[in-house]
Design a protein around this motif. Structure first.
Motif, PDB file in Angstrom:
ATOM      1  N   LEU A  11       0.884  -1.161   0.000  1.00 39.28           N
ATOM      2  CA  LEU A  11       0.000   0.000   0.000  1.00 39.28           C
ATOM      3  C   LEU A  11       0.919   1.207   0.000  1.00 39.28           C
ATOM      4  O   LEU A  11       1.598   1.473   0.986  1.00 39.28           O
ATOM      5  N   GLY A  12       0.984   1.899  -1.126  1.00 39.50           N
ATOM      6  CA  GLY A  12       2.047   2.878  -1.316  1.00 39.50           C
ATOM      7  C   GLY A  12       3.336   2.078  -1.429  1.00 39.50           C
ATOM      8  O   GLY A  12       3.431   1.162  -2.226  1.00 39.50           O
ATOM      9  N   SER A  13       4.319   2.383  -0.597  1.00 45.08           N
ATOM     10  CA  SER A  13       5.536   1.567  -0.578  1.00 45.08           C
ATOM     11  C   SER A  13       5.622   0.734   0.695  1.00 45.08           C
ATOM     12  O   SER A  13       6.647   0.128   0.973  1.00 45.08           O
ATOM     13  N   GLU A  14       4.530   0.685   1.457  1.00 43.34           N
ATOM     14  CA  GLU A  14       4.488  -0.061   2.715  1.00 43.34           C
ATOM     15  C   GLU A  14       4.007  -1.493   2.470  1.00 43.34           C
ATOM     16  O   GLU A  14       2.922  -1.714   1.922  1.00 43.34           O
ATOM     17  N   LEU A  15       4.811  -2.457   2.887  1.00 44.60           N
ATOM     18  CA  LEU A  15       4.471  -3.867   2.705  1.00 44.60           C
ATOM     19  C   LEU A  15       3.249  -4.228   3.538  1.00 44.60           C
ATOM     20  O   LEU A  15       3.203  -3.962   4.740  1.00 44.60           O
ATOM     21  N   GLN A  16       2.254  -4.833   2.898  1.00 47.06           N
ATOM     22  CA  GLN A  16       1.050  -5.285   3.595  1.00 47.06           C
ATOM     23  C   GLN A  16       1.143  -6.763   3.957  1.00 47.06           C
ATOM     24  O   GLN A  16       0.801  -7.154   5.060  1.00 47.06           O
ATOM     25  N   TRP A  17       1.567  -7.570   2.994  1.00 49.33           N
ATOM     26  CA  TRP A  17       1.781  -8.994   3.223  1.00 49.33           C
ATOM     27  C   TRP A  17       2.718  -9.536   2.156  1.00 49.33           C
ATOM     28  O   TRP A  17       2.884  -8.930   1.108  1.00 49.33           O
ATOM     29  N   ILE A  18       3.335 -10.692   2.473  1.00 45.15           N
ATOM     30  CA  ILE A  18       4.220 -11.335   1.517  1.00 45.15           C
ATOM     31  C   ILE A  18       4.183 -12.839   1.755  1.00 45.15           C
ATOM     32  O   ILE A  18       4.033 -13.291   2.892  1.00 45.15           O
ATOM     33  N   THR A  19       4.292 -13.601   0.678  1.00 41.36           N
ATOM     34  CA  THR A  19       4.400 -15.052   0.772  1.00 41.36           C
ATOM     35  C   THR A  19       5.683 -15.397   1.527  1.00 41.36           C
ATOM     36  O   THR A  19       6.719 -14.791   1.283  1.00 41.36           O
ATOM     37  N   ASP A  20       5.608 -16.364   2.410  1.00 46.31           N
ATOM     38  CA  ASP A  20       6.811 -16.805   3.141  1.00 46.31           C
ATOM     39  C   ASP A  20       7.507 -17.876   2.315  1.00 46.31           C
ATOM     40  O   ASP A  20       7.018 -19.003   2.231  1.00 46.31           O
TER      41      ASP A  20
END
Length: 103
Positions: free
Chosen positions: A88-97
């Motif tokens: 969201l913008g450049s802020e990580l919301q989630w990522i695959t582990d």
């Protein structure tokens, strides 16, 4: 004269938009590399691919760009797995582990 000004404003907006999406893609690339490094897997292709783009509100109520990216990694140097993330913008919301087996 007015037509020239409008054309200049459109070009300026396009350049600003392109610059913003490039910086978000750079942030996604850094997040993907870091996740793969933490998981001890090989990050493939040294790139991310934009898979979805939409507008969302952040906690402050501002409308921001929600970007979803995919990236490839290999847990064993032979197989290829696909990971994904959202910013969201450049802020990580989630990522695959990448340390978790796909499936």
């Amino acid at each position: 004269m007015t037509g020239t000004l409008i054309a200049l404003l459109i070009v300026a907006a396009a350049v600003l938009g392109w610059s913003a999406t490039r910086s978000i893609a750079d942030a996604a690339r850094r997040h993907g590399q870091a996740a793969c490094a933490r998981a001890g897997v090989q990050w493939l292709d040294q790139n991310v691919a934009l898979t979805r783009l939409s507008l969302r509100r952040d906690r402050g109520g501002r409308v921001r760009l929600l970007s979803q990216y995919s990236f490839d990694y290999s847990p064993d140097g032979i197989s290829r797995c696909r990971g994904s993330m959202a910013l969201l913008g450049s802020e990580l919301q989630w990522i695959t582990d990448p340390s978790q087996p796909p499936g």
